[in-house]
Scaffold this motif. Sequence first.
Motif, PDB file in Angstrom:
ATOM      1  N   VAL A  81       0.563  10.953 126.372  1.00 56.53           N
ATOM      2  CA  VAL A  81      -0.868  11.252 126.459  1.00 56.53           C
ATOM      3  C   VAL A  81      -1.185  12.607 125.828  1.00 56.53           C
ATOM      4  O   VAL A  81      -2.246  12.783 125.213  1.00 56.53           O
ATOM      5  CB  VAL A  81      -1.327  11.206 127.927  1.00 56.53           C
ATOM      6  N   LEU A  82      -0.290  13.556 125.940  1.00 54.68           N
ATOM      7  CA  LEU A  82      -0.539  14.896 125.419  1.00 54.68           C
ATOM      8  C   LEU A  82      -0.331  15.022 123.908  1.00 54.68           C
ATOM      9  O   LEU A  82      -0.773  16.004 123.318  1.00 54.68           O
ATOM     10  CB  LEU A  82       0.343  15.915 126.145  1.00 54.68           C
ATOM     11  N   ARG A  83       0.324  14.065 123.294  1.00 54.19           N
ATOM     12  CA  ARG A  83       0.534  14.117 121.847  1.00 54.19           C
ATOM     13  C   ARG A  83      -0.790  13.916 121.123  1.00 54.19           C
ATOM     14  O   ARG A  83      -1.620  13.113 121.539  1.00 54.19           O
ATOM     15  CB  ARG A  83       1.501  13.021 121.414  1.00 54.19           C
ATOM     16  N   ARG A 134       1.525   7.249 119.349  1.00 51.66           N
ATOM     17  CA  ARG A 134       2.261   6.227 118.604  1.00 51.66           C
ATOM     18  C   ARG A 134       2.820   5.216 119.595  1.00 51.66           C
ATOM     19  O   ARG A 134       4.019   5.208 119.869  1.00 51.66           O
ATOM     20  CB  ARG A 134       3.368   6.863 117.793  1.00 51.66           C
ATOM     21  N   ILE A 135       1.947   4.411 120.118  1.00 51.06           N
ATOM     22  CA  ILE A 135       2.354   3.410 121.108  1.00 51.06           C
ATOM     23  C   ILE A 135       1.944   2.025 120.631  1.00 51.06           C
ATOM     24  O   ILE A 135       1.036   1.873 119.818  1.00 51.06           O
ATOM     25  CB  ILE A 135       1.753   3.696 122.498  1.00 51.06           C
ATOM     26  N   VAL A 187       5.154  -8.705 132.139  1.00 51.56           N
ATOM     27  CA  VAL A 187       5.012  -7.263 132.342  1.00 51.56           C
ATOM     28  C   VAL A 187       4.234  -6.659 131.176  1.00 51.56           C
ATOM     29  O   VAL A 187       4.548  -6.932 130.006  1.00 51.56           O
ATOM     30  CB  VAL A 187       6.403  -6.583 132.444  1.00 51.56           C
ATOM     31  N   HIS A 188       3.237  -5.859 131.500  1.00 50.02           N
ATOM     32  CA  HIS A 188       2.518  -5.097 130.480  1.00 50.02           C
ATOM     33  C   HIS A 188       3.166  -3.723 130.396  1.00 50.02           C
ATOM     34  O   HIS A 188       3.395  -3.072 131.419  1.00 50.02           O
ATOM     35  CB  HIS A 188       1.039  -4.947 130.850  1.00 50.02           C
ATOM     36  N   ALA A 189       3.450  -3.304 129.174  1.00 51.13           N
ATOM     37  CA  ALA A 189       4.060  -1.998 128.955  1.00 51.13           C
ATOM     38  C   ALA A 189       3.173  -1.161 128.053  1.00 51.13           C
ATOM     39  O   ALA A 189       2.578  -1.679 127.098  1.00 51.13           O
ATOM     40  CB  ALA A 189       5.442  -2.145 128.335  1.00 51.13           C
ATOM     41  N   LEU A 190       3.083   0.103 128.356  1.00 51.87           N
ATOM     42  CA  LEU A 190       2.299   1.029 127.546  1.00 51.87           C
ATOM     43  C   LEU A 190       2.857   1.090 126.130  1.00 51.87           C
ATOM     44  O   LEU A 190       2.113   1.120 125.155  1.00 51.87           O
ATOM     45  CB  LEU A 190       2.320   2.423 128.188  1.00 51.87           C
ATOM     46  N   ASP A 191       4.179   1.072 126.014  1.00 56.60           N
ATOM     47  CA  ASP A 191       4.821   1.042 124.701  1.00 56.60           C
ATOM     48  C   ASP A 191       5.796  -0.129 124.681  1.00 56.60           C
ATOM     49  O   ASP A 191       6.875  -0.073 125.254  1.00 56.60           O
ATOM     50  CB  ASP A 191       5.551   2.349 124.422  1.00 56.60           C
TER      51      ASP A 191
END
Length: 157
Positions: free
Chosen positions: A78-80, A84-85, A129-133
């Motif tokens: 989140v801080l980047r 790049r997800i 499953v949902h994954a952020l990346d």
Amino acid sequence: MIAFVFNLLLAIAWAAVSGSASLHNLLLGFVLGAAVLSVVREPFGGSGYLRRFRLVLSLALLFLRELALSASAVALTVLRPKMRIQPGIFAFPLTVDRDFEITLLANLITLTPGTLSVDVSDDRKTLYVHALDCSDPKVARKAIAEGFERKIMEAFR
């Protein structure tokens, strides 16, 4: 389960005999009760109870470790300046087959930042499953299988 109840009763008995119901004294009674149950293991299943306690504690420590690692990974993402997800949903083939084990696995996945259990197939053989990346679903499947799922099977079978 019966050994846990006996252990609680022994802890309460210890507090009654010693005359102090403080948290420290109850914990001491619980530890002494566990030691007594390990000696008298045949009729009350103390050996299996202590083994299961260790395995459940191992699962809890694994969850805390994964929680810290994934929380820091999500925070860094989140801080980047450029995220790049590749969010996505992947199918995880279940080895666990009991309702309790499936529910526990789904909840541990959901409580870990960056992942969310979406659904279980009707035949209870696949967890979505949902994954952020989700750039490499094979790695995510392997991490779940060798982590949470393996520890759940060790602790509750």
